[in-house]
Design a protein around this motif. Structure first.
Motif, PDB file in Angstrom:
ATOM      1  N   VAL A 128    -103.407  73.788  78.117  1.00  0.00           N
ATOM      2  CA  VAL A 128    -102.585  73.488  76.941  1.00  0.00           C
ATOM      3  C   VAL A 128    -102.951  72.119  76.375  1.00  0.00           C
ATOM      4  O   VAL A 128    -103.066  71.928  75.158  1.00  0.00           O
ATOM      5  CB  VAL A 128    -101.078  73.570  77.286  1.00  0.00           C
ATOM      6  N   GLY A 129    -103.170  71.139  77.247  1.00  0.00           N
ATOM      7  CA  GLY A 129    -103.573  69.807  76.800  1.00  0.00           C
ATOM      8  C   GLY A 129    -104.905  69.820  76.081  1.00  0.00           C
ATOM      9  O   GLY A 129    -105.077  69.162  75.051  1.00  0.00           O
ATOM     10  N   VAL A 130    -105.866  70.575  76.602  1.00  0.00           N
ATOM     11  CA  VAL A 130    -107.180  70.683  75.956  1.00  0.00           C
ATOM     12  C   VAL A 130    -107.029  71.309  74.575  1.00  0.00           C
ATOM     13  O   VAL A 130    -107.612  70.822  73.588  1.00  0.00           O
ATOM     14  CB  VAL A 130    -108.155  71.515  76.825  1.00  0.00           C
ATOM     15  N   LEU A 131    -106.240  72.379  74.489  1.00  0.00           N
ATOM     16  CA  LEU A 131    -106.043  73.045  73.192  1.00  0.00           C
ATOM     17  C   LEU A 131    -105.345  72.128  72.185  1.00  0.00           C
ATOM     18  O   LEU A 131    -105.716  72.106  71.001  1.00  0.00           O
ATOM     19  CB  LEU A 131    -105.265  74.344  73.378  1.00  0.00           C
ATOM     20  N   MET A 132    -104.354  71.376  72.655  1.00  0.00           N
ATOM     21  CA  MET A 132    -103.673  70.435  71.748  1.00  0.00           C
ATOM     22  C   MET A 132    -104.632  69.356  71.262  1.00  0.00           C
ATOM     23  O   MET A 132    -104.622  68.977  70.085  1.00  0.00           O
ATOM     24  CB  MET A 132    -102.481  69.786  72.457  1.00  0.00           C
ATOM     25  N   THR A 133    -105.465  68.841  72.171  1.00  0.00           N
ATOM     26  CA  THR A 133    -106.427  67.808  71.793  1.00  0.00           C
ATOM     27  C   THR A 133    -107.417  68.337  70.765  1.00  0.00           C
ATOM     28  O   THR A 133    -107.684  67.690  69.752  1.00  0.00           O
ATOM     29  CB  THR A 133    -107.185  67.302  73.043  1.00  0.00           C
ATOM     30  N   LEU A 134    -107.944  69.524  71.026  1.00  0.00           N
ATOM     31  CA  LEU A 134    -108.893  70.118  70.069  1.00  0.00           C
ATOM     32  C   LEU A 134    -108.242  70.380  68.718  1.00  0.00           C
ATOM     33  O   LEU A 134    -108.845  70.107  67.674  1.00  0.00           O
ATOM     34  CB  LEU A 134    -109.477  71.415  70.643  1.00  0.00           C
ATOM     35  N   ALA A 135    -107.011  70.890  68.728  1.00  0.00           N
ATOM     36  CA  ALA A 135    -106.315  71.150  67.465  1.00  0.00           C
ATOM     37  C   ALA A 135    -106.087  69.854  66.693  1.00  0.00           C
ATOM     38  O   ALA A 135    -106.282  69.801  65.467  1.00  0.00           O
ATOM     39  CB  ALA A 135    -104.989  71.853  67.732  1.00  0.00           C
ATOM     40  N   GLY A 136    -105.705  68.797  67.407  1.00  0.00           N
ATOM     41  CA  GLY A 136    -105.495  67.509  66.750  1.00  0.00           C
ATOM     42  C   GLY A 136    -106.773  66.931  66.182  1.00  0.00           C
ATOM     43  O   GLY A 136    -106.792  66.410  65.059  1.00  0.00           O
ATOM     44  N   LEU A 137    -107.871  67.036  66.930  1.00  0.00           N
ATOM     45  CA  LEU A 137    -109.149  66.508  66.442  1.00  0.00           C
ATOM     46  C   LEU A 137    -109.680  67.310  65.259  1.00  0.00           C
ATOM     47  O   LEU A 137    -110.185  66.740  64.283  1.00  0.00           O
ATOM     48  CB  LEU A 137    -110.175  66.488  67.584  1.00  0.00           C
ATOM     49  N   VAL A 138    -109.582  68.632  65.338  1.00  0.00           N
ATOM     50  CA  VAL A 138    -110.016  69.467  64.209  1.00  0.00           C
ATOM     51  C   VAL A 138    -109.166  69.153  62.981  1.00  0.00           C
ATOM     52  O   VAL A 138    -109.689  69.010  61.863  1.00  0.00           O
ATOM     53  CB  VAL A 138    -109.946  70.969  64.572  1.00  0.00           C
ATOM     54  N   GLY A 139    -107.861  69.015  63.170  1.00  0.00           N
ATOM     55  CA  GLY A 139    -106.981  68.664  62.057  1.00  0.00           C
ATOM     56  C   GLY A 139    -107.345  67.316  61.451  1.00  0.00           C
ATOM     57  O   GLY A 139    -107.364  67.153  60.224  1.00  0.00           O
ATOM     58  N   ALA A 140    -107.641  66.332  62.305  1.00  0.00           N
ATOM     59  CA  ALA A 140    -108.012  65.005  61.804  1.00  0.00           C
ATOM     60  C   ALA A 140    -109.315  65.065  61.017  1.00  0.00           C
ATOM     61  O   ALA A 140    -109.445  64.431  59.959  1.00  0.00           O
ATOM     62  CB  ALA A 140    -108.135  64.030  62.979  1.00  0.00           C
ATOM     63  N   VAL A 141    -110.288  65.831  61.484  1.00  0.00           N
ATOM     64  CA  VAL A 141    -111.568  65.960  60.770  1.00  0.00           C
ATOM     65  C   VAL A 141    -111.351  66.631  59.419  1.00  0.00           C
ATOM     66  O   VAL A 141    -111.893  66.185  58.394  1.00  0.00           O
ATOM     67  CB  VAL A 141    -112.604  66.752  61.623  1.00  0.00           C
ATOM     68  N   VAL A 142    -110.552  67.672  59.380  1.00  0.00           N
ATOM     69  CA  VAL A 142    -110.271  68.362  58.106  1.00  0.00           C
ATOM     70  C   VAL A 142    -109.582  67.409  57.136  1.00  0.00           C
ATOM     71  O   VAL A 142    -109.928  67.366  55.952  1.00  0.00           O
ATOM     72  CB  VAL A 142    -109.420  69.625  58.362  1.00  0.00           C
ATOM     73  N   ILE A 143    -108.633  66.638  57.620  1.00  0.00           N
ATOM     74  CA  ILE A 143    -107.925  65.685  56.757  1.00  0.00           C
ATOM     75  C   ILE A 143    -108.864  64.611  56.249  1.00  0.00           C
ATOM     76  O   ILE A 143    -108.850  64.229  55.061  1.00  0.00           O
ATOM     77  CB  ILE A 143    -106.717  65.094  57.488  1.00  0.00           C
ATOM     78  N   LEU A 144    -109.741  64.087  57.132  1.00  0.00           N
ATOM     79  CA  LEU A 144    -110.709  63.059  56.725  1.00  0.00           C
ATOM     80  C   LEU A 144    -111.689  63.606  55.673  1.00  0.00           C
ATOM     81  O   LEU A 144    -112.000  62.920  54.690  1.00  0.00           O
ATOM     82  CB  LEU A 144    -111.477  62.526  57.926  1.00  0.00           C
ATOM     83  N   VAL A 145    -112.178  64.808  55.870  1.00  0.00           N
ATOM     84  CA  VAL A 145    -113.105  65.409  54.909  1.00  0.00           C
ATOM     85  C   VAL A 145    -112.401  65.580  53.561  1.00  0.00           C
ATOM     86  O   VAL A 145    -112.990  65.314  52.503  1.00  0.00           O
ATOM     87  CB  VAL A 145    -113.636  66.765  55.434  1.00  0.00           C
ATOM     88  N   ASP A 146    -111.152  65.982  53.594  1.00  0.00           N
ATOM     89  CA  ASP A 146    -110.379  66.150  52.357  1.00  0.00           C
ATOM     90  C   ASP A 146    -110.152  64.816  51.677  1.00  0.00           C
ATOM     91  O   ASP A 146    -110.178  64.737  50.435  1.00  0.00           O
ATOM     92  CB  ASP A 146    -109.048  66.841  52.686  1.00  0.00           C
ATOM     93  N   LEU A 147    -109.922  63.743  52.453  1.00  0.00           N
ATOM     94  CA  LEU A 147    -109.700  62.416  51.852  1.00  0.00           C
ATOM     95  C   LEU A 147    -110.984  61.847  51.239  1.00  0.00           C
ATOM     96  O   LEU A 147    -110.937  61.134  50.232  1.00  0.00           O
ATOM     97  CB  LEU A 147    -109.180  61.442  52.911  1.00  0.00           C
ATOM     98  N   ILE A 148    -112.119  62.158  51.848  1.00  0.00           N
ATOM     99  CA  ILE A 148    -113.397  61.621  51.358  1.00  0.00           C
ATOM    100  C   ILE A 148    -113.786  62.284  50.025  1.00  0.00           C
ATOM    101  O   ILE A 148    -114.366  61.641  49.155  1.00  0.00           O
ATOM    102  CB  ILE A 148    -114.502  61.813  52.419  1.00  0.00           C
ATOM    103  N   ARG A 149    -113.454  63.529  49.831  1.00  0.00           N
ATOM    104  CA  ARG A 149    -113.810  64.233  48.599  1.00  0.00           C
ATOM    105  C   ARG A 149    -113.157  63.628  47.432  1.00  0.00           C
ATOM    106  O   ARG A 149    -112.502  63.226  46.822  1.00  0.00           O
ATOM    107  CB  ARG A 149    -113.427  65.703  48.687  1.00  0.00           C
TER     108      ARG A 149
END
Length: 149
Positions: A128-149
Motif C-alpha cells: 500500500v505504501g509503494v502504491l501511494m508513493t507511486l500515485a503521489g509521484l505520478v500526480g506530481a509529475v502530471v501537475i508539473l507538466v501541466d504547470l510548465i505548459r
C-alpha cells in the motif's frame, strides 16, 4: 500549486508507510520462521480459565498456564496462552513449543498460526505504501507538466 504539495505529501506519506511496513515485515517474518526450528515437549497445565471478551454469547478467551522442563537445559519453565484449545483442564498435559536456546520463549502450537498474521499485515502495508508513493509521484509529475505548459 497546492495540488503539487498534496501530491508530494501523498508520496512522502506513502514512502513512510512503505518503510514502516517493510522494516516491521522483516522482523515479523523472522519471528514466524524462527518458530519452525523450535523444540516441542509436553507441558503440565497448572491453571485454566475463561474470560468473556465482548459480552456476546460464546465469545470467550480460553487462558491456560503451564509448566515444562526443557531437556536442553534441564530447567523448569512456565508459560501462558490466551488461545488455548477448548476442553483443556487443570492437570492435563499439552504440547508446547519453545526456543531451545531460550526456553522462556514458548507457546502452544495452536497459537503459531497467529504469528503469520503480522508478516502478512506488514507485507500488505508495504505494498500500500509503494502504491501511494507511486500515485503521489505520478500526480506530481502530471501537475508539473501541466504547470510548465
Amino acid at each position: 500549486m497546492t495540488d503539487l504539495f498534496g501530491a508530494l505529501g501523498l508520496a512522502l506519506i506513502g514512502a513512510l508507510i512503505c518503510a514502516s511496513g517493510y522494516l516491521n515485515f522483516r522482523d515479523a517474518k523472522k519471528g514466524a520462521r524462527g518458530g519452525r526450528r523450535w523444540s516441542r515437549t509436553t507441558a503440565h497445565v497448572t491453571k485454566t480459565w475463561k474470560q468473556d471478551v465482548s459480552g456476546a454469547a460464546g465469545d470467550m478467551m480460553h487462558h491456560v498456564n503451564y509448566t515444562f522442563t526443557a531437556p536442553e537445559t534441564g530447567g523448569s519453565y512456565y508459560g501462558h496462552s490466551e488461545h488455548s484449545p477448548r476442553g483443556v483442564a487443570t492437570g492435563d498435559d499439552i504440547e508446547v513449543m519453545y526456543d531451545p536456546k531460550a526456553p522462556y520463549n514458548n507457546e502452544l502450537p495452536a497459537a503459531r498460526s497467529a504469528m503469520w498474521f503480522f508478516p502478512i499485515a506488514f507485507g500488505v502495508l508495504t505494498i500500500v505504501g509503494v502504491l501511494m508513493t507511486l500515485a503521489g509521484l505520478v500526480g506530481a509529475v502530471v501537475i508539473l507538466v501541466d504547470l510548465i505548459r
